[in-house]
Design an enzyme around this catalytic site. Structure first.
Site, PDB file in Angstrom:
ATOM      1  N   GLY A   1       0.826  -1.205   0.000  1.00 27.03           N
ATOM      2  CA  GLY A   1       0.000   0.000   0.000  1.00 27.03           C
ATOM      3  C   GLY A   1       0.851   1.242   0.000  1.00 27.03           C
ATOM      4  O   GLY A   1       2.061   1.180  -0.220  1.00 27.03           O
ATOM      5  N   ASN A   2       0.226   2.385   0.200  1.00 22.50           N
ATOM      6  CA  ASN A   2       0.975   3.640   0.250  1.00 22.50           C
ATOM      7  C   ASN A   2       0.339   4.583   1.263  1.00 22.50           C
ATOM      8  O   ASN A   2      -0.684   4.262   1.859  1.00 22.50           O
ATOM      9  CB  ASN A   2       1.038   4.273  -1.144  1.00 22.50           C
ATOM     10  CG  ASN A   2      -0.333   4.590  -1.685  1.00 22.50           C
ATOM     11  OD1 ASN A   2      -1.016   5.465  -1.168  1.00 22.50           O
ATOM     12  ND2 ASN A   2      -0.758   3.845  -2.709  1.00 22.50           N
ATOM     13  N   LEU A   3       0.967   5.746   1.439  1.00 21.80           N
ATOM     14  CA  LEU A   3       0.577   6.644   2.528  1.00 21.80           C
ATOM     15  C   LEU A   3      -0.598   7.570   2.211  1.00 21.80           C
ATOM     16  O   LEU A   3      -0.977   8.380   3.034  1.00 21.80           O
ATOM     17  CB  LEU A   3       1.782   7.540   2.901  1.00 21.80           C
ATOM     18  CG  LEU A   3       2.917   6.877   3.658  1.00 21.80           C
ATOM     19  CD1 LEU A   3       4.064   7.861   3.858  1.00 21.80           C
ATOM     20  CD2 LEU A   3       2.420   6.377   5.010  1.00 21.80           C
ATOM     21  N   SER A   4      -1.184   7.447   1.028  1.00 17.75           N
ATOM     22  CA  SER A   4      -2.239   8.404   0.670  1.00 17.75           C
ATOM     23  C   SER A   4      -3.422   8.319   1.638  1.00 17.75           C
ATOM     24  O   SER A   4      -3.920   7.241   1.945  1.00 17.75           O
ATOM     25  CB  SER A   4      -2.724   8.114  -0.755  1.00 17.75           C
ATOM     26  OG  SER A   4      -3.803   8.962  -1.044  1.00 17.75           O
TER      27      SER A   4
ATOM     28  N   ALA B   1      -3.667   7.509  -5.249  1.00 20.11           N
ATOM     29  CA  ALA B   1      -2.334   6.930  -5.426  1.00 20.11           C
ATOM     30  C   ALA B   1      -2.561   5.448  -5.731  1.00 20.11           C
ATOM     31  O   ALA B   1      -2.902   4.665  -4.840  1.00 20.11           O
ATOM     32  CB  ALA B   1      -1.515   7.115  -4.164  1.00 20.11           C
TER      33      ALA B   1
END
Ligand code: CTP
Length: 399
Positions: free
Chosen positions: A207-210, A274
């Site tokens: 995943g990512n930090l968005s 994102a």
């Protein structure tokens, strides 16, 4: 309805009605505004800085010379979404009309590009004086809103024009200034928000930090302007928005399916999400043991914008480029071209900046030029700027 987290500078002039600004400050906070108070020196004969610090929960700046190293007035002027001066005295009107910069508040006014709302309050004779009226006319001609004072009982026995208006009237003026007209009525806006998660096994994902804040801000701003908004949201904790259809998704593939199913009916697509560029080639049904977790084979996900660009008809497509290096503009332009975008918003996310925060700064680009430099502002303010561009490119009339 106001978005939360917008920054207001509340200037307080030296009039007897300065105490009424305490109620105004509270009402503005009720509407989700974050307030920084700048009292003039003379206003502190009526209400002291301690009151403003306690009510706003922020330090109070009243002096050009206290924070010289941080150039406080330029910083404040850039941060504000709106500047309100209440009460605005006859002397302040005269100083503003002639462009003086002899205290912190007038410096901030000269340094800002944000909207300004003045709330004059003074004795009737002073308000009606030809000099004051000429100053008001001059100030209005520069695009600053000057509210008409109320008529009624003044300090002492006098009755006439010059009273500080009820907070509700001031808030309604704020609404007129900040909330754009319904200039996107009938326009279908499709927005994506958040960060996709690509499962590795039942408990892990890539995943990512968005946080989804930017996409939600676009959906909110479009809804306020009367658009029909669908928000495809991946893994965001942001609250639902009145009047916006929200389609929750988890993975890039689900986001692609949700967006492509609606793409041909939309007028504007804003891809704030994102999207993971790759996913594990195999999703394990069982939780992977340590030994099997040391390397994960990846497969590219579908590039949503690029895929949809070949079906693009009249739609306005806006993409985002979150970059970390010095070659941001070059990279953003490559994405702009590859994805056949109309605009791309480039922001620098080095060190995790921007993700999860209320504010943003960057550049809006098209193929040829920098369309707008976005100085640090709320994500809603950026959303309005992007929607302004889409509105104009769609050839819609101004309200
Ligand atoms: N995007 C997309 N589909 C993907 C990846 C990204 O539609 N699979 C969209 C994003 O929502 C964003 C824009 O493309 O609006 C640019 O995203 P970014 O991740 O910066 O670009 P990539 O093309 O993935 O390039 P790279 O990761 O190599 O920098």
């Amino acid at each position: 309805m106001f978005p939360r987290g917008r920054e207001v500078i509340l200037g307080v002039g030296g009039g007897i009605s300065a105490y009424k600004s305490a109620d105004l400050l509270r009402r503005l906070q009720d509407h989700g505004f974050l307030i920084t108070v700048i009292p003039t020196r003379s206003s502190q004969n009526f209400v002291g800085s301690a009151t403003w610090a306690a009510l706003s929960g922020r330090p109070v700046h009243d002096d050009l010379w206290s924070d010289v190293h941080s150039i406080a007035h330029i910083d404040l002027a850039k941060r504000a979404d709106l500047i309100i001066i209440a009460p605005t005295t006859a002397d302040l009107l005269a100083r503003i009309a002639s462009g003086r910069a002899d205290d912190l508040l007038t410096n901030v006014l000269l340094a800002t590009t944000s909207p300004i709302l003045l709330v004059p309050a003074m004795h009737t004779e002073m308000w009606q004086n030809a000099a004051t009226q000429a100053n008001v006319e001059m100030i209005r001609s520069r695009g600053i809103t000057v509210l008409e004072p109320d008529v009624g009982r003044m300090t002492g026995e006098d009755v006439g024009a010059g009273r500080y208006p009820e907070s509700a009237k001031i808030i309604s003026a704020v609404e007129d200034i900040l909330d754009h007209k319904a200039d996107l009525r009938g326009v279908k806006v499709l927005v994506t928000a958040g960060g996709t998660r690509e499962p590795i096994d039942p408990v892990r994902y890539l995943g990512n930090l968005s946080s989804g804040k930017q996409g939600y801000a676009v959906a909110y701003a479009a809804a306020v302007r009367g658009a029909q908004v669908t928000l495809v949201a991946a893994n965001s904790a942001e609250p639902a928005i009145e009047g916006v259809e929200i389609i929750p998704v988890t993975t890039a593939q689900q986001m692609y399916e949700a967006v492509s199913a609606r793409f041909d009916q939309c007028d504007v697509l804003v891809m704030s999400a994102a999207v993971a560029d790759a996913k594990p080639s195999h999703e394990s049904d069982e939780k992977l043991a340590k030994a099997n977790y040391l390397s994960i084979e990846l497969t590219p996900t579908v590039d949503i914008l690029k895929t949809l660009s070949s079906f693009k008809d009249e739609q306005i497509m806006i993409g985002f480029a979150a970059q970390t290096g010095d070659d941001g503009i070059e990279k953003a332009r490559e994405k702009y071209a590859a994805k056949k975008l109309d605009f791309i918003y480039l922001n620098d996310v080095s060190g995790g900046a921007i993700f999860g925060q209320e504010r943003t700064s960057g550049l809006i680009l098209d193929g040829k030029s920098v369309v707008a430099e976005i100085h640090e502002c709320s994500k809603v303010t950026l959303a309005h700027k992007l929607l302004d561009l889409a509105h104009d490119k769609l050839g819609l009339p101004n309200e």
